[in-house]
Design an enzyme around this catalytic site. Sequence first.
Site, short mmCIF file in Angstrom:
data_model
loop_
_atom_site.label_atom_id
_atom_site.label_comp_id
_atom_site.label_asym_id
_atom_site.label_seq_id
_atom_site.Cartn_x
_atom_site.Cartn_y
_atom_site.Cartn_z
N HIS A 503 0.82 -1.21 0.00
CA HIS A 503 0.00 0.00 0.00
C HIS A 503 0.86 1.26 0.00
O HIS A 503 0.45 2.29 0.53
CB HIS A 503 -0.93 0.01 1.22
CG HIS A 503 -1.98 -1.07 1.21
ND1 HIS A 503 -2.78 -1.34 2.30
CD2 HIS A 503 -2.36 -1.92 0.23
CE1 HIS A 503 -3.60 -2.33 2.00
NE2 HIS A 503 -3.37 -2.70 0.75
N HIS A 547 -7.57 -0.67 2.37
CA HIS A 547 -6.67 -1.27 1.40
C HIS A 547 -6.76 -0.32 0.21
O HIS A 547 -7.87 0.03 -0.22
CB HIS A 547 -7.11 -2.68 1.05
CG HIS A 547 -6.94 -3.64 2.19
ND1 HIS A 547 -6.39 -4.89 2.03
CD2 HIS A 547 -7.24 -3.53 3.51
CE1 HIS A 547 -6.37 -5.51 3.18
NE2 HIS A 547 -6.89 -4.70 4.11
#
Length: 569
Positions: A503, A547
């Site tokens: 991420h 996410h």
Amino acid sequence: MGSTPASSYDFIIVGGGTAGCLIANRLSHAPTRPSVLLVEAGSNPEGEYLRAPFHRYSPAFLRPELDHGLVSTPQKNLGGRTIAYTRGKGLGGSSILNFGVYLYGSGEDYNRWADISGDDSWRWEHTQKDFQAIENFHIKGAEEYAHLAKPDPKAHGKDGIVKVCLPDVLEEGIATSMEALIKNGEKLNLDPNSGDPVGISIFPASYSKDGRTTSATAHLVDAPDNLEIWTGATVHRLAFEGTKVVGIETADGRRATCKKEVIICSGTLDTPRLLLLNGIGPAKELESLGIKVMKDLPGVGKQLRDHIMTFLECEVDSSHNNRYAFEHDEALMLEADTAWKKDKTGPYALHHSGLWGGFLKAPGVEEWPEFRALDPAVQEFLSLDSVPTYELIGNCLMVPPDTVLPEGSSYIGAIAFLMNAQSEGSVTLRSADPADKPLIDLAYLEHPYDRRAMREGIRQTYTKMFENPDLKKVVKKQILGPESLSDEHIDAYMTAAVTTVWHANGTAMMGTRENALACVDSRFRVYGVEGLRVADLSVCPLTPNNHTQATAYLVGHKAAEKLIAEYEL
């Protein structure tokens, strides 16, 4: 290979990833029909493992040709380990390889983004509508388990083209596990995409009855004739006229010029690499490599932040779930593969189709010395009710994948994630050679707050999952995890096991001119360089509590909207 004559377009988009494909779609479908070139280093992916829910985790590990092959520098807080940083290579970018989770994050993430960027259009009341415009959310499946998931249809989009869903049927073990945590005091969150992610939820995913949605399957099917796509085309050079970018050149000598703008969508690791190679970045760094400075921009490649995670795995009685028996029966797997390929039904449509977890506050976080040492504005943000300390996932894949279990056993794979990491890494160049991969220092666990918060996240995740009174009775033994839940043993486990969840963000940060490290303004324009924008996760001024797939789509959506408005397309 020699240079080819340049082709000319209104817009050139560098990078056919999550944001890039969306922008290409929006610009090429605008009423004035501008000419658009989308340039992607990889191919148009086809073949095995790319669509079925069962293969949610497979492409990242079983299709190495769809990965850029980036690796971090040795991490001093991880015992000198390097981290393989998987990034999607091909049309769709990392939406080909990600684990499909589709979460917005906290509404407070976007309120803070608005404050940092000086642009109220990033506030939650606006970004929530943007998310709705992006998605086509299939909620109906949740009617079968409304006690665990009940999104408000009015709060979600059905006219967008990114297909998102909650599964029609919950895989065995999900409801049992969630109910066990809720019974033992965890808050149930019926819709983690409401602006408040805190609590235990079933996570929406970028899937539909047809399988995985990628940005390419959503945005590049039946592309109009004013959109041209180059694959196998790695951009090495930006063409300048003075301080204005007017085109690009690829590694194999293809050139293109643009009448309006070049938009870089190469991702958090490759966008700063491309900017630095072309003289946009910290002047001293560039001069030390013999690169002509086009614009001294100190923030390029800095402020790299990420979510980090550790797997926790236990052997359980197969009465809890039958995953292991299914995954190790060749006949059943072949049958399931045949059914999926025939009409997208069967076990491949069910197994791994649902993922549940929670975004949670660590007990007593505001009393930690590591918390009290943070900047007061950061403390204030982290104290907000809808801003979590950590995330847990309760039913992930088997790690290590080659684990052998006895008959009558299966597994529960949990994950602990750190939210709002304070450590900052960097992306720099090895040399002025465009073929060299960048130096990626992730700086994991360098900040004292991160070490404390990750330790508590692991302890809480393990306790909630494997010492839960209702789940403990099916747990047989630990497969993967710390020796005990003492600080010493958890810290040793972190050193050995912490890794990325891919991420990364922040390396071409959005901010006002007053911020010395800001690289782009709130309209994605690179400071001090005409004709150039950046629109990918590198612009994030903070790491959202999610996410990051959904945020990448949001960045593409907002960039496209601003371009269409500015150029009256």
